[in-house]
Structures are given as structure tokens and as C-alpha cells.
Design a protein around this motif. Structure first.
Motif, short mmCIF file in Angstrom:
data_model
loop_
_atom_site.label_atom_id
_atom_site.label_comp_id
_atom_site.label_asym_id
_atom_site.label_seq_id
_atom_site.Cartn_x
_atom_site.Cartn_y
_atom_site.Cartn_z
N UNK A 53 43.59 -53.94 -3.98
CA UNK A 53 42.34 -54.62 -3.63
C UNK A 53 41.15 -54.02 -4.39
N UNK A 54 41.09 -52.70 -4.43
CA UNK A 54 39.98 -52.04 -5.11
C UNK A 54 40.04 -52.27 -6.62
N UNK A 55 41.23 -52.24 -7.19
CA UNK A 55 41.35 -52.49 -8.63
C UNK A 55 40.92 -53.90 -8.97
N UNK A 56 41.26 -54.84 -8.12
CA UNK A 56 40.86 -56.23 -8.35
C UNK A 56 39.34 -56.36 -8.41
N UNK A 57 38.67 -55.74 -7.45
CA UNK A 57 37.21 -55.86 -7.39
C UNK A 57 36.54 -55.05 -8.50
N UNK A 58 37.03 -53.85 -8.78
CA UNK A 58 36.40 -53.04 -9.82
C UNK A 58 36.65 -53.62 -11.22
N UNK A 59 37.78 -54.26 -11.42
CA UNK A 59 37.98 -54.95 -12.70
C UNK A 59 36.97 -56.08 -12.87
N UNK A 60 36.71 -56.79 -11.79
CA UNK A 60 35.70 -57.84 -11.85
C UNK A 60 34.32 -57.26 -12.13
N UNK A 61 34.04 -56.08 -11.57
CA UNK A 61 32.78 -55.40 -11.83
C UNK A 61 32.66 -55.02 -13.30
N UNK A 62 33.75 -54.54 -13.88
CA UNK A 62 33.77 -54.21 -15.31
C UNK A 62 33.44 -55.45 -16.15
N UNK A 63 34.07 -56.56 -15.81
CA UNK A 63 33.81 -57.80 -16.55
C UNK A 63 32.34 -58.21 -16.44
N UNK A 64 31.78 -58.07 -15.26
CA UNK A 64 30.38 -58.44 -15.05
C UNK A 64 29.44 -57.54 -15.85
N UNK A 65 29.67 -56.24 -15.79
CA UNK A 65 28.79 -55.31 -16.50
C UNK A 65 28.90 -55.45 -18.01
N UNK A 66 30.05 -55.90 -18.49
CA UNK A 66 30.22 -56.11 -19.93
C UNK A 66 29.73 -57.48 -20.41
N UNK A 67 29.39 -58.34 -19.47
CA UNK A 67 28.90 -59.69 -19.81
C UNK A 67 27.42 -59.61 -20.14
N UNK A 68 26.99 -60.05 -21.33
CA UNK A 68 25.56 -59.99 -21.69
C UNK A 68 24.65 -60.71 -20.70
N UNK A 69 25.19 -61.71 -20.01
CA UNK A 69 24.39 -62.43 -19.02
C UNK A 69 23.89 -61.49 -17.94
N UNK A 70 24.71 -60.52 -17.57
CA UNK A 70 24.36 -59.56 -16.53
C UNK A 70 23.83 -58.25 -17.10
N UNK A 71 24.39 -57.83 -18.23
CA UNK A 71 24.10 -56.51 -18.77
C UNK A 71 22.62 -56.31 -19.08
N UNK A 72 22.05 -57.18 -19.89
CA UNK A 72 20.68 -56.97 -20.35
C UNK A 72 19.65 -56.99 -19.21
#
Length: 243
Positions: A132-151
């Protein structure tokens, strides 16, 4: 979370393209809603128009804070970029900080919906805490690496360092409510016997999200799914019940 409701307007506050300042109809329609040709005119959908304006304002605010930083972002600039009057923004929000915080809350909702959840979705509880935690933290990684969210996230985080008031709002309205999802999942794991009952759940959460945030913020090394999985594995070793 405190008041994160979407600002809306009353229909009387929203003027259509054919309305005057006093709200009078354009010369092409009669008071009964019929045009001069005798065809009944369909009234504009104020709620759809308000939603389009809200979306344009959020997009403009996030784009400007990414490009220019928080200090140089203004309500006037947001209004111009969104194609709305600044009075529209002030009718819905008291300040640019309020606009940006709601824009970030909206981003969080979009990210959650992309995972198949909604605004109030909890962290999954499949009975397998690590998965469960890996699922959510992987999604967090994707979000933080997305320029839409990162900048925009970097811009707001940087401003929060030098602007304690804004930083406190950011934590209270956005960050802490998200962290509480993790807290509740850790508490459920304690109840199930998967986590040491003596562990402080709030501290345990920081063992999970802190390393990801540090690597993202300082760009020390690549932020990857493999790294998120390793963080979970290491953290759970320390959180496991004592024999």
C-alpha cells in the motif's frame, strides 16, 4: 482540511456576454426570453461559465508562480492571464495566496482522481502495508517529477521559507491534511499488529515522506520508483513490532 470548498458565484453576480452592467438583456431578446425572430433563447449556464473561469484562474496562477515566482505573481497578472476581471478573483478569493492554495488543493484532487480516488480517498488498506505504501509513494514520485506539479510546488515552498505566514497556511491547508492520510494508515497497521504499537504514527510518516521530499527538493539523486520502494522497506524494518 479547513475551508477548501470551490468558490462559486450566485447567478446574479455573473454577467453573460450579452448583459450590461445593470444586468439588462441585450437588445436582441425580449423580457420573456424570446428573440425578435420568435425563437426562445436558452439562458446561459452560469455554473458552467463560473467553472471555466475558475479553471482558467487556477491554470494562470500556477503558470505565473512557476515562471516568475510567488513575489512577482499578482492578482492583476493572474486575471490578465486567465482572461477575467480582477474583480472576479476578489469576489471568490481575498488574496493571491488564497488563489494559489486553492489551485494547489485542486491539483491534489486531480492527482488523486488520476489514481482512481476522489478528494477524500484514504491510502489503500489491502492488508499488505508495504504494498500500500509503495503504491502511494510511487504515485508521489510521479507527481513530483511532473513539471505540472514540480515548478509551482518549488515556487511556493521557496516562498514559504521566507514568508512564515504563507508557509503556515501551506502546511495547515495542504500538507498536514495529506500527511494525516498516512497517519491513519499507520494507525490501522498498528491495530492489525503490523507496526510497533509504541511508535508515534506522525513520526513514522516522516520516515516515509521525508526522504522523498529531501531528494526532490535538493536534487541530490534521481527520484525514482525504486528509491520509493527502498524507503518503504527500510522504514518498515524499523517500525516492525518488537519480539
Amino acid at each position: 482540511m479547513p475551508d477548501s470548498r470551490i468558490p462559486t458565484t450566485k447567478s446574479s453576480d455573473t454577467k453573460g456576454p450579452g448583459a450590461t452592467r445593470s444586468g439588462a438583456k441585450s437588445s436582441g431578446a425580449t423580457s420573456s426570453g424570446a428573440t425578435s425572430s420568435g425563437v426562445t433563447a436558452k439562458a446561459p449556464d452560469a455554473s458552467r461559465r463560473s467553472e471555466r473561469s475558475r479553471r482558467a484562474i487556477f491554470d494562470a496562477a500556477l503558470a505565473l508562480v512557476s515562471e516568475a515566482g510567488y513575489a512577482k505573481t499578482t492578482v492583476e497578472g493572474i486575471a490578465a492571464r486567465a482572461g477575467v476581471g480582477k474583480q472576479t478573483i476578489y469576489r471568490w478569493w481575498p488574496s493571491k495566496a488564497a488563489v494559489l492554495l486553492d489551485a494547489f488543493l485542486d491539483l491534489a484532487v486531480q492527482a488523486n482522481e488520476a489514481l482512481g480516488g476522489d478528494a477524500d480517498s484514504e491510502i489503500p488498506d489491502t492488508g499488505d502495508l508495504a504494498a500500500d505504501l509503495k503504491y502511494v509513494l510511487r504515485a508521489t514520485v510521479d507527481e513530483l517529477n511532473d513539471p505540472t506539479y514540480d515548478a509551482p510546488t518549488r515556487a511556493l515552498a521557496a516562498e514559504g521559507v521566507v514568508n512564515p505566514g504563507l508557509g503556515a497556511q501551506f502546511v495547515e491547508q495542504l500538507l498536514e491534511p495529506q500527511l494525516q492520510y498516512y497517519v491513519r494508515r499507520i494507525e490501522a497497521a498498528q491495530a492489525a499488529g503490523d507496526v510497533d504499537p509504541a511508535v508515534d504514527p506522525r513520526v513514522a510518516v516522516e520516515l516515509l515522506v521525508g526522504p522523498l521530499n529531501h531528494r526532490w527538493l535538493h536534487r541530490t539523486l534521481p527520484l525514482t520508483h525504486a528509491y520509493a520502494d527502498t524507503v518503504v522497506d527500510y522504514a518498515l524494518r524499523g517500525l516492525a513490532p518488537r519480539a
